[in-house]
Design a protein around this motif. Structure first.
Motif, PDB file in Angstrom:
ATOM      1  N   ARG A 197       0.853  -1.188   0.000  1.00 38.09           N
ATOM      2  CA  ARG A 197       0.000   0.000   0.000  1.00 38.09           C
ATOM      3  C   ARG A 197       0.891   1.241   0.000  1.00 38.09           C
ATOM      4  NH1 ARG A 197      -5.047   1.517   0.305  1.00 38.09           N
ATOM      5  NH2 ARG A 197      -5.640   3.459   1.342  1.00 38.09           N
ATOM      6  N   GLY A 219      -3.073   3.902  -2.693  1.00 39.09           N
ATOM      7  CA  GLY A 219      -3.557   2.692  -3.332  1.00 39.09           C
ATOM      8  C   GLY A 219      -2.510   1.604  -3.231  1.00 39.09           C
ATOM      9  N   GLN A 231      -5.906   2.461  -7.194  1.00 41.57           N
ATOM     10  CA  GLN A 231      -6.490   3.295  -6.155  1.00 41.57           C
ATOM     11  C   GLN A 231      -7.690   2.606  -5.506  1.00 41.57           C
ATOM     12  OE1 GLN A 231      -6.607   7.633  -7.099  1.00 41.57           O
ATOM     13  NE2 GLN A 231      -5.868   7.009  -9.122  1.00 41.57           N
ATOM     14  N   ASP A 232      -8.117   3.165  -4.378  1.00 42.85           N
ATOM     15  CA  ASP A 232      -9.189   2.532  -3.611  1.00 42.85           C
ATOM     16  C   ASP A 232     -10.506   2.483  -4.382  1.00 42.85           C
ATOM     17  OD1 ASP A 232      -7.364   2.222  -1.562  1.00 42.85           O
ATOM     18  OD2 ASP A 232      -7.910   4.097  -0.588  1.00 42.85           O
ATOM     19  N   ASN A 233     -10.663   3.369  -5.379  1.00 43.80           N
ATOM     20  CA  ASN A 233     -11.890   3.339  -6.183  1.00 43.80           C
ATOM     21  C   ASN A 233     -11.802   2.356  -7.346  1.00 43.80           C
ATOM     22  OD1 ASN A 233     -10.171   4.601  -7.970  1.00 43.80           O
ATOM     23  ND2 ASN A 233     -11.206   6.593  -7.917  1.00 43.80           N
TER      24      ASN A 233
END
Length: 331
Positions: free
Chosen positions: A281, A297, A312-314
């Motif tokens: 991460r 991310g 990324q987290d999305n």
């Protein structure tokens, strides 16, 4: 370790690389910066720009790293610069190819086999210009070997995990009459001396130095310096690695217009197996036009241009070609 000449400008006969005469090797007791000196000698015509040239030094008084940062240069380590003629544009892939070829050196392969046998993280290639590793929580033995850097560790953000930096790579283009004629590849490798980094000398980067000797002593506490290759042998191994990297880069450049990807696919596969950031991460800090942009991310390799890929987290995957890398939220 071989005995080095005392004259700052004389070649050490004991360090002449008989098996690599095409490199025109010159060894100095001290250099301000092997990269700067080699670049100047090619640009002013002292050295033939159509030939390869190797410059090594016992120490540097003004060693340089990426983005103009300083490189600490205590005696006992390798400070090496290779000039290589080129006729093609240099891309971000080159430093990664160099990293992979350096990681394939016999001494690093030997240490990695022992590290993996002990369940420890091996030496890898960290995007975009370094060799080393992030130690996991179980690597208490390695931490013991690094106790001397504890003062620096306490100054780091406790949310970040420091990178144990073994070597750095600096690639600089060389021009004559505004025309690219070659590149100088500089490599600093910590062999027997571990630079003591403070918050000032690490220049804000979340890393600490480690040497081959540190790693050898971690694996074999009673190991002696003699268990490592001599500097002369390391110069030879590293020079061969750099030449192999340039050949590999040229193959990629020749292959690209054909639409084939055999060499590229082979390299990407090999890089994935040595990627020091794989699945970690990250917090990536980018500066642009006075603005700071922070992305978080998980690292997911590199793309075909050598950019770091961040998931990324999305779920979006971004390709990054610059930025400060910090490993965060280590579990």
């Amino acid at each position: 370790m071989p005995i080095l000449n005392q004259s700052s400008y004389s070649v050490s006969e004991s360090l002449t690389l008989e098996h690599l005469p095409e490199l025109n090797h010159r060894h100095l007791t001290s250099s301000a910066s092997t990269n700067s000196e080699l670049i100047a000698d090619v640009q002013n015509g002292t050295l033939n720009a159509t030939e390869m040239h190797l410059l090594t030094a016992e120490t540097q008084s003004a060693g340089r790293g990426q983005h103009g940062r300083s490189w600490q240069s205590p005696r006992g380590n390798v400070y090496l610069s290779l000039y290589h003629p080129v006729h093609i544009p240099v891309s971000g892939l080159l430093s990664l190819i160099i990293g992979v070829e350096l990681a394939k050196m016999p001494v690093i392969q030997m240490l990695n086999e022992q590290l993996q046998t002990e369940g420890l993280t091996p030496i890898g290639v960290k995007w975009a210009n370094d060799l080393g590793f992030y130690q996991n929580q179980s690597q208490s033995q390695v931490q013991t070997a690094l106790d001397s850097t504890d003062a620096h560790n306490t100054e780091l953000d406790h949310q970040t995990l420091p990178f144990n930096k073994l070597a750095g790579i600096l690639i600089e283009p060389v021009s004559q009459a505004s025309k690219l004629v070659g590149v100088v590849i500089g490599v600093g490798l910590n062999v027997q001396a571990t630079p003591t980094l403070t918050a000032q000398t690490s220049e804000g980067m979340s890393y600490q130095a480690i040497s081959l000797q540190d790693i050898a002593e971690t694996l074999q506490p009673k190991a002696q310096a003699a268990s490592l290759p001599s500097l002369r042998v390391l110069y030879q191994q590293m020079s061969k690695a750099l030449m192999a990297a340039m050949t590999r880069f040229e193959h990629l450049s020749i292959e690209k217009p054909t639409g084939h990807s055999y060499y590229l696919d082979s390299f990407l596969k090999q890089f994935d197996s040595m990627d020091a950031l794989s699945e970690l991460r990250l917090r990536v800090t980018q500066e642009h036009n006075g603005q700071t942009n922070i992305l978080t991310g998980y690292a997911c390799g590199i793309d075909t241009h050598g950019c770091l890929q961040l998931r990324q987290d999305n779920g979006k995957i971004s390709a990054l070609f610059t930025g400060r890398i910090d490993v965060v939220n280590w579990a």
